[in-house]
Design a protein around this motif. Structure first.
Motif, PDB file in Angstrom:
ATOM      1  N   ARG A  20     -12.967  -1.794   5.048  1.00  0.00           N
ATOM      2  CA  ARG A  20     -14.135  -0.987   4.644  1.00  0.00           C
ATOM      3  C   ARG A  20     -13.699   0.333   4.031  1.00  0.00           C
ATOM      4  O   ARG A  20     -14.284   0.796   3.041  1.00  0.00           O
ATOM      5  CB  ARG A  20     -15.055  -0.746   5.844  1.00  0.00           C
ATOM      6  N   ASP A  21     -12.671   0.945   4.579  1.00  0.00           N
ATOM      7  CA  ASP A  21     -12.177   2.220   4.034  1.00  0.00           C
ATOM      8  C   ASP A  21     -11.659   2.037   2.609  1.00  0.00           C
ATOM      9  O   ASP A  21     -11.859   2.897   1.753  1.00  0.00           O
ATOM     10  CB  ASP A  21     -11.084   2.791   4.929  1.00  0.00           C
ATOM     11  N   GLN A  63       1.588  -2.784  -1.322  1.00  0.00           N
ATOM     12  CA  GLN A  63       1.399  -3.971  -0.483  1.00  0.00           C
ATOM     13  C   GLN A  63       0.013  -3.978   0.161  1.00  0.00           C
ATOM     14  O   GLN A  63      -0.609  -5.036   0.304  1.00  0.00           O
ATOM     15  CB  GLN A  63       2.490  -4.035   0.590  1.00  0.00           C
ATOM     16  N   VAL A  64      -0.472  -2.815   0.546  1.00  0.00           N
ATOM     17  CA  VAL A  64      -1.827  -2.725   1.114  1.00  0.00           C
ATOM     18  C   VAL A  64      -2.856  -3.169   0.083  1.00  0.00           C
ATOM     19  O   VAL A  64      -3.787  -3.919   0.396  1.00  0.00           O
ATOM     20  CB  VAL A  64      -2.107  -1.284   1.591  1.00  0.00           C
ATOM     21  N   VAL A  65      -2.702  -2.713  -1.159  1.00  0.00           N
ATOM     22  CA  VAL A  65      -3.639  -3.090  -2.223  1.00  0.00           C
ATOM     23  C   VAL A  65      -3.645  -4.601  -2.421  1.00  0.00           C
ATOM     24  O   VAL A  65      -4.717  -5.224  -2.540  1.00  0.00           O
ATOM     25  CB  VAL A  65      -3.277  -2.368  -3.539  1.00  0.00           C
ATOM     26  N   LEU A  66      -2.485  -5.215  -2.434  1.00  0.00           N
ATOM     27  CA  LEU A  66      -2.414  -6.661  -2.630  1.00  0.00           C
ATOM     28  C   LEU A  66      -3.019  -7.411  -1.450  1.00  0.00           C
ATOM     29  O   LEU A  66      -3.760  -8.383  -1.629  1.00  0.00           O
ATOM     30  CB  LEU A  66      -0.965  -7.094  -2.852  1.00  0.00           C
ATOM     31  N   ARG A  67      -2.737  -6.931  -0.233  1.00  0.00           N
ATOM     32  CA  ARG A  67      -3.298  -7.598   0.944  1.00  0.00           C
ATOM     33  C   ARG A  67      -4.821  -7.457   0.972  1.00  0.00           C
ATOM     34  O   ARG A  67      -5.533  -8.382   1.385  1.00  0.00           O
ATOM     35  CB  ARG A  67      -2.687  -6.999   2.214  1.00  0.00           C
ATOM     36  N   TRP A  68      -5.328  -6.315   0.526  1.00  0.00           N
ATOM     37  CA  TRP A  68      -6.785  -6.099   0.449  1.00  0.00           C
ATOM     38  C   TRP A  68      -7.433  -7.144  -0.447  1.00  0.00           C
ATOM     39  O   TRP A  68      -8.477  -7.718  -0.101  1.00  0.00           O
ATOM     40  CB  TRP A  68      -7.028  -4.684  -0.066  1.00  0.00           C
TER      41      TRP A  68
END
Length: 261
Positions: free
Chosen positions: A254-255, A214-219
């Motif tokens: 950024r990370d 989910q983090v990857v998609l939100r990024w």
């Protein structure tokens, strides 16, 4: 939920594309139909298919049987390289298979073979758009010089370039090259080249009580990069769609960017 209830990006004055889409590569037959229906039920409003996927009929059936209005579902299909010279015939076949009067986006799936000129194919896509068979046109798997070739020859940039993209493939310059040309970058295979156990992703996921996927998609969405995760598992389809309550900080973005090579 309409597609405009989700973050979208403008392809033209009257065409907006949801930033989250559902990929259908290798999702064929009844399994493909069920996956698309599950995706639409989970809230996806953008479905990505292609002539070479062999599932346009199943995609179209799911869209029609979803109970959603046609204008609330953004549909993309693609012209395969072996159909160069038969562009109009191909889009008409796609529309018949999908059961639609027009698609929202039609892409050149791959550049023609080495040494071949993309410009005549691109002109045919523009003609199909002008004839109302598709609302917007673009390309897939094009590098920047090939994009410039099309722009210089016709004065029209592709609305979209669909390429492999993920945090580990993040390329700030390539991202900027698309923005500078007014071309929307669309990423496919967001998880294939991603280490979902990476400490950066797991830390950010834990902070938001979500999965690294989910983090990857939100990024992607926060970068205004269209992303099309693919799954045929209903639970995973639903989890992948549930990203709009997440808000990544500038530092977290950024990370994740820094994971790029």
């Amino acid at each position: 939920m309409t597609r405009l209830d989700q973050p979208t990006v403008a392809l033209s004055d009257d065409v907006r594309m949801p930033l989250l889409g559902f990929g259908t590569w290798q999702a064929t037959g009844e399994q493909g139909y069920e996956a698309v229906l599950a995706a639409l039920d989970a809230g996806y409003r953008h479905i990505d298919t292609a002539t070479m996927y062999g599932n346009e009929a199943e995609v179209g059936r799911a869209v029609r049987e979803s109970g959603l209005r046609r204008e609330d579902v953004f549909v993309t299909t693609k012209l395969p390289p072996d159909r160069v010279g038969r562009e109009r015939e191909t889009i008409e076949q796609s529309l018949r298979a999908l059961g639609l009067d027009q698609v929202d986006l039609w892409l050149i799936h791959w550049p023609p073979s080495a040494g071949s000129d993309s410009v005549p194919v691109w002109r045919e896509l523009l003609a199909a758009r002008d004839a109302g068979l598709t609302r917007a046109v673009g390309v897939s798997n094009y590098d920047t010089p090939r994009l410039d070739e099309l722009i210089e020859a016709t004065g029209e940039a592709p609305a979209v370039n669909q390429i492999k993209w993920s945090p580990s493939l993040y390329d700030r310059q390539r991202h900027r090259e698309h923005r500078d040309r007014g071309i929307v970058l669309e990423g496919y295979s967001p998880f294939k080249s991603t280490d979902l156990a990476d400490p950066v992703l797991t830390r950010i996921a834990a902070a938001h009580d979500v999965s690294p996927a989910q983090v990857v998609l939100r990024w992607h969405v926060d970068h205004e990069i269209v992303v099309i995760p693919k799954s045929v598992t209903p639970d995973r389809i639903r989890v992948n769609a549930d990203i709009f309550a997440i808000s990544l900080t500038a530092e977290e973005m950024r990370d994740i960017d820094a994971l790029g090579t």
